[in-house]
Design an enzyme around this catalytic site. Structure first.
Site, mmCIF file in Angstrom:
data_model
loop_
_atom_site.group_PDB
_atom_site.id
_atom_site.type_symbol
_atom_site.label_atom_id
_atom_site.label_comp_id
_atom_site.label_asym_id
_atom_site.label_seq_id
_atom_site.Cartn_x
_atom_site.Cartn_y
_atom_site.Cartn_z
ATOM 1 N N CYS A 62 38.189 -47.772 -56.181
ATOM 2 C CA CYS A 62 37.809 -47.632 -54.762
ATOM 3 C C CYS A 62 37.050 -46.359 -54.416
ATOM 4 C CB CYS A 62 39.059 -47.682 -53.884
ATOM 5 S SG CYS A 62 40.301 -48.858 -54.429
ATOM 6 N N CYS A 65 33.056 -45.960 -53.609
ATOM 7 C CA CYS A 65 32.471 -46.377 -52.332
ATOM 8 C C CYS A 65 33.127 -45.728 -51.119
ATOM 9 C CB CYS A 65 32.559 -47.886 -52.189
ATOM 10 S SG CYS A 65 31.539 -48.727 -53.399
ATOM 11 N N HIS A 66 34.443 -45.483 -51.198
ATOM 12 C CA HIS A 66 35.146 -44.985 -50.004
ATOM 13 C C HIS A 66 35.359 -43.482 -50.028
ATOM 14 C CE1 HIS A 66 36.041 -49.021 -48.556
ATOM 15 N NE2 HIS A 66 36.202 -49.327 -49.831
ATOM 16 N N MET A 109 32.603 -55.985 -50.385
ATOM 17 C CA MET A 109 33.964 -55.674 -50.844
ATOM 18 C C MET A 109 34.377 -56.695 -51.902
ATOM 19 S SD MET A 109 36.978 -54.180 -50.552
ATOM 20 C CE MET A 109 38.579 -54.639 -51.210
ATOM 21 N N HIS A 354 22.153 -42.567 -51.991
ATOM 22 C CA HIS A 354 22.741 -43.199 -53.179
ATOM 23 C C HIS A 354 21.754 -43.179 -54.342
ATOM 24 C CE1 HIS A 354 25.885 -45.537 -55.041
ATOM 25 N NE2 HIS A 354 24.985 -46.398 -55.468
ATOM 26 N N HIS A 396 19.683 -51.332 -52.285
ATOM 27 C CA HIS A 396 20.187 -50.803 -53.561
ATOM 28 C C HIS A 396 19.052 -50.934 -54.575
ATOM 29 C CE1 HIS A 396 22.551 -50.121 -57.168
ATOM 30 N NE2 HIS A 396 23.527 -49.668 -56.404
HETATM 31 FE FE1 DHE Z 1 26.081 -47.270 -60.273
HETATM 32 C C1 DHE Z 1 23.054 -45.856 -61.009
HETATM 33 C C2 DHE Z 1 26.813 -44.686 -58.212
HETATM 34 C C3 DHE Z 1 28.743 -49.045 -59.065
HETATM 35 C C4 DHE Z 1 25.742 -49.493 -62.816
HETATM 36 N N1 DHE Z 1 25.103 -45.592 -59.702
HETATM 37 C C5 DHE Z 1 23.844 -45.197 -60.109
HETATM 38 C C6 DHE Z 1 23.504 -43.973 -59.424
HETATM 39 C C7 DHE Z 1 24.574 -43.635 -58.636
HETATM 40 C C8 DHE Z 1 25.573 -44.651 -58.814
HETATM 41 C C9 DHE Z 1 24.708 -42.421 -57.748
HETATM 42 C C10 DHE Z 1 22.186 -43.214 -59.572
HETATM 43 C C11 DHE Z 1 22.216 -42.307 -60.774
HETATM 44 C C12 DHE Z 1 20.898 -41.559 -60.944
HETATM 45 O O1 DHE Z 1 19.826 -42.179 -60.862
HETATM 46 O O2 DHE Z 1 20.930 -40.341 -61.164
HETATM 47 N N2 DHE Z 1 27.514 -46.944 -58.857
HETATM 48 C C13 DHE Z 1 27.633 -45.801 -58.141
HETATM 49 C C14 DHE Z 1 28.755 -45.886 -57.255
HETATM 50 O O3 DHE Z 1 29.227 -44.944 -56.524
HETATM 51 C C15 DHE Z 1 29.223 -47.288 -57.274
HETATM 52 C C16 DHE Z 1 28.716 -48.017 -56.026
HETATM 53 C C17 DHE Z 1 30.725 -47.415 -57.285
HETATM 54 C C18 DHE Z 1 31.406 -46.662 -58.375
HETATM 55 O O4 DHE Z 1 32.599 -46.462 -58.241
HETATM 56 O O5 DHE Z 1 30.780 -46.272 -59.335
HETATM 57 C C19 DHE Z 1 28.480 -47.820 -58.506
HETATM 58 N N3 DHE Z 1 27.083 -48.999 -60.837
HETATM 59 C C20 DHE Z 1 28.136 -49.534 -60.216
HETATM 60 C C21 DHE Z 1 28.600 -50.735 -60.896
HETATM 61 O O6 DHE Z 1 29.573 -51.449 -60.563
HETATM 62 C C22 DHE Z 1 27.698 -50.950 -62.069
HETATM 63 C C23 DHE Z 1 26.953 -52.292 -61.911
HETATM 64 C C24 DHE Z 1 28.440 -50.989 -63.396
HETATM 65 C C25 DHE Z 1 29.263 -49.761 -63.638
HETATM 66 O O7 DHE Z 1 28.818 -48.925 -64.411
HETATM 67 O O8 DHE Z 1 30.302 -49.631 -63.031
HETATM 68 C C26 DHE Z 1 26.769 -49.749 -61.936
HETATM 69 N N4 DHE Z 1 24.650 -47.614 -61.642
HETATM 70 C C27 DHE Z 1 24.727 -48.546 -62.636
HETATM 71 C C28 DHE Z 1 23.543 -48.449 -63.465
HETATM 72 C C29 DHE Z 1 22.753 -47.416 -62.943
HETATM 73 C C30 DHE Z 1 23.489 -46.902 -61.802
HETATM 74 C C31 DHE Z 1 23.231 -49.337 -64.669
HETATM 75 C C32 DHE Z 1 21.403 -46.900 -63.457
HETATM 76 C C33 DHE Z 1 20.291 -47.793 -63.006
HETATM 77 C C34 DHE Z 1 18.942 -47.333 -63.497
HETATM 78 O O9 DHE Z 1 18.148 -48.209 -63.898
HETATM 79 O O10 DHE Z 1 18.663 -46.130 -63.462
#
Ligand code: DHE
Length: 563
Positions: A62, A65-66, A109, A354, A396
């Site tokens: 959680c 996001c929260h 959610m 984000h 996103h």
């Molecule tokens: Fe991510 C990028 C945060 C959920 C896979 N994710 C990012 C970035 C942030 C972020 C801040 C940008 C990084 C950068 O460019 O410097 N992500 C978060 C969260 O806070 C969130 C919503 C909830 C959490 O608790 O993490 C979240 N993210 C996810 C997922 O559920 C994903 C699908 C699988 C996982 O890893 O949990 C996921 N996030 C990714 C991926 C990127 C990413 C693959 C990079 C994408 C790219 O092409 O650069």
């Protein structure tokens, strides 16, 4: 009481609560038992063992996001007394909260119960936990970071030229999220070259400017340095920079102010809210800078001001650091590391920043303020806010993608979590610059897009939809004609895999697209490789080692910011 609970639940439903993919993690210590008298309901009580379990679940599922302080970010606040905008959790009560946790809500959610991630008993535990005050944020010192630093292969013991005959610039680094590993796959032969233990729930990979190294960062805040030049890629150093983190980037500037390529890395922290600068070759920690600060408009001081995306400019010695809760974009000049804190330009933009990426020129950075349905544009060389653009519900972009349009010139595109929409923003100077010139509606109900991708050599735009509530749409991949933005083909993860389609990445030549078929840990996952011209499936990569693949990063494209 029950009626007011139900109507508040409805309010939350209408607000389209977003907790999408909330799997944040942090290594938190268990707190003392806490009990509180909640409104007119019986007291919510947790034993110290329940409290410890609830804290861990909260950070695992959680906090992303929260927020660790539960004040809300991409998702709403979850405070016992509310925050004036969202209902108080103690008024919502255990029953309604349990229902939401089990069944999810349309705005993003997740249905943790239905997905089998949480049992009814665990959802109820979390419902109770959310009615108690949030625990304080743990602190981390530079000394803590230093103690975690390990060099496995010193620079002088590393190869001076590639030892492998493989085309390492076309390696694909694949995150194996729940295995705590990163696989390095030969993009030419599609063979796994190495599977490396990088730590808990790696989130992203970034390439060094040269492409020789991958940096990974996990939700445990650990940065891992992977050398791709040995016959078998290997981990050469690591350091833990936070308890909970999402972003890492390297310095990429070479110009009149010096050659800073691969000199430093920056690791952003969710918990605590700070960034740490390290030596790019050894990961020796050099500087820690707190991002705590005032909200851009209200002036309220926030201890939780998390570092979201970070990008490195190729034109200036700058990192663009996006501070989620305060809505401030920091341009961090790293050319004089001793005085780095004095050389930060802080630009007020919009709240809950984000993810984002460069426009095609590499001069403008576009980032989603996703809870406000906005894209913020920063003019990086001139260090100023260029524009704030209204888009659809919960944009996103990942890093977004750049295409060329016959009428509007270069466009930067984002998908949305909250609705089935791709927004195309014109980036070239002229009458349409920073306008949404195309709003492309996706078929089917709801949103759920996380990533979008094209390539300068491609005529296509690829879009995923893993957070849609419909299981069929979760596994669907949409391919659009880049010139007309008409839907050309829908592809899917084959039905024999119980997997969602997530994250798209081109190979070095820009003629293949790799998509993760992301299954649960105990189910079979797959990497799908499509021919970008014919849109036919070329290859299914599977194996025992392929556990929960999420992000994929091609060495050449990531080093050169090609997207
Ligand atoms: Fe991510 C990028 C945060 C959920 C896979 N994710 C990012 C970035 C942030 C972020 C801040 C940008 C990084 C950068 O460019 O410097 N992500 C978060 C969260 O806070 C969130 C919503 C909830 C959490 O608790 O993490 C979240 N993210 C996810 C997922 O559920 C994903 C699908 C699988 C996982 O890893 O949990 C996921 N996030 C990714 C991926 C990127 C990413 C693959 C990079 C994408 C790219 O092409 O650069």
């Amino acid at each position: 009481m029950r009626n007011s609970t139900v109507s508040l639940w409805m309010v939350m439903l209408l607000l389209g609560v977003y907790l999408a993919g909330c799997k944040g993690d942090s290594q938190q210590k268990a707190a003392e038992p806490e009990t509180e008298e909640v409104g007119s309901e019986p007291a919510v009580t947790l034993t110290s063992e329940e409290m410890a379990r609830a804290k861990q679940i909260y950070f695992n599922l959680c906090a992303g996001c929260h927020g660790a302080t539960r004040r809300g970010a991409t998702g709403p606040s979850l405070l016992p007394d509310g925050d004036g905008k969202f209902p108080a959790t103690k008024e919502l009560g255990t029953e309604a909260l349990t229902h939401i946790i089990m069944n999810g809500l349309p705005g993003g959610m997740p249905d943790w119960g239905k997905q089998g991630v949480l049992t009814e008993e665990e959802a109820k535990l979390m419902a109770k936990y959310l009615q108690l005050p949030p625990p304080p944020i743990p602190q981390m010192t530079m000394e803590d970071v230093r103690k975690s630093w390990k060099v496995y292969v010193p620079v002088e013991a590393r190869p001076t030229r590639p030892e492998t005959q493989r085309n390492w610039k076309n390696y694909m680094g694949v995150i194996l999220r729940d295995a705590g590993k990163v696989a390095i796959i030969d993009g030419d032969t599609k063979e796994p070259v190495a599977v490396l233990n990088t730590g808990f729930a790696v989130h992203i990979l970034r390439s060094s400017s040269s492409g020789r190294y991958f940096y990974s960062i996990g939700r445990d805040g650990k940065v891992t340095l992977i050398d791709l030049w040995p016959e078998k890629p290997q981990i050469v150093a690591e350091v833990k920079t936070a308890f909970d983190a999402r972003s890492v980037e390297v310095s990429k500037y070479k110009g009149p102010q010096g050659d800073f390529r691969d000199k430093y890395i920056i690791a952003g922290g969710y918990v605590p809210s700070h960034f740490v600068v390290c030596d790019a070759m050894t990961l020796e920690p050099l500087k820690m800078v707190s991002t705590k600060g005032k909200v851009l408009d209200t002036g309220e001081y926030l201890e939780e001001a998390r570092v979201a995306s970070i990008v490195a400019s190729h034109h200036d010695p700058l990192w663009v650091v996006n501070v989620k809760e305060t809505g401030m974009v920091w341009l961090v000049d790293y050319s004089d590391l001793d005085n780095i804190e004095q050389n930060i330009t802080k630009i007020p933009t919009a709240r809950f920043l984000h993810d984002g990426g460069w426009d095609h020129s590499g001069k403008y950075f576009l980032v989603a303020a996703n809870a406000e349905n906005k894209i913020v544009v920063i003019d990086v060389p001139n260090k100023k806010l260029e524009k704030i653009i209204e888009v659809g519900t919960k944009p996103h972009p990942g890093r977004g993608t750049n295409i060329q349009h016959p009428k509007y010139g270069h466009l930067w595109l984002t998908g949305h979590i909250g609705e089935g929409l791709v927004a195309a923003i014109a980036t070239d100077p002229g009458p349409h610059q920073w306008e949404v010139v195309e709003n492309v509606r996706m078929p089917g109900v709801g949103g759920g897009t996380l990533f979008i991708k094209s390539h300068p050599k491609s005529k296509h735009v690829w879009v995923d939809r893993p957070l849609n509530t419909n299981e069929d749409l979760q596994r669907t991949i949409y391919v659009y004609d880049a010139a007309t933005m008409e839907l050309k083909k829908t592809l899917r993860v084959p039905d024999r895999y119980k997997a969602r389609a997530v994250h798209l990445e081109y190979n070095k030549n820009g003629d293949e697209v790799w998509v993760s078929g992301w299954a649960k840990k105990d189910d079979e996952s797959v990497l799908l490789v499509f021919d970008d011209k014919t849109l036919e499936l070329k290859k299914e990569i599977t194996g025992d080692w392929l556990v929960t693949p999420t992000g994929k990063f091609n060495v050449y494209n990531t080093a050169h910011d090609i997207y």
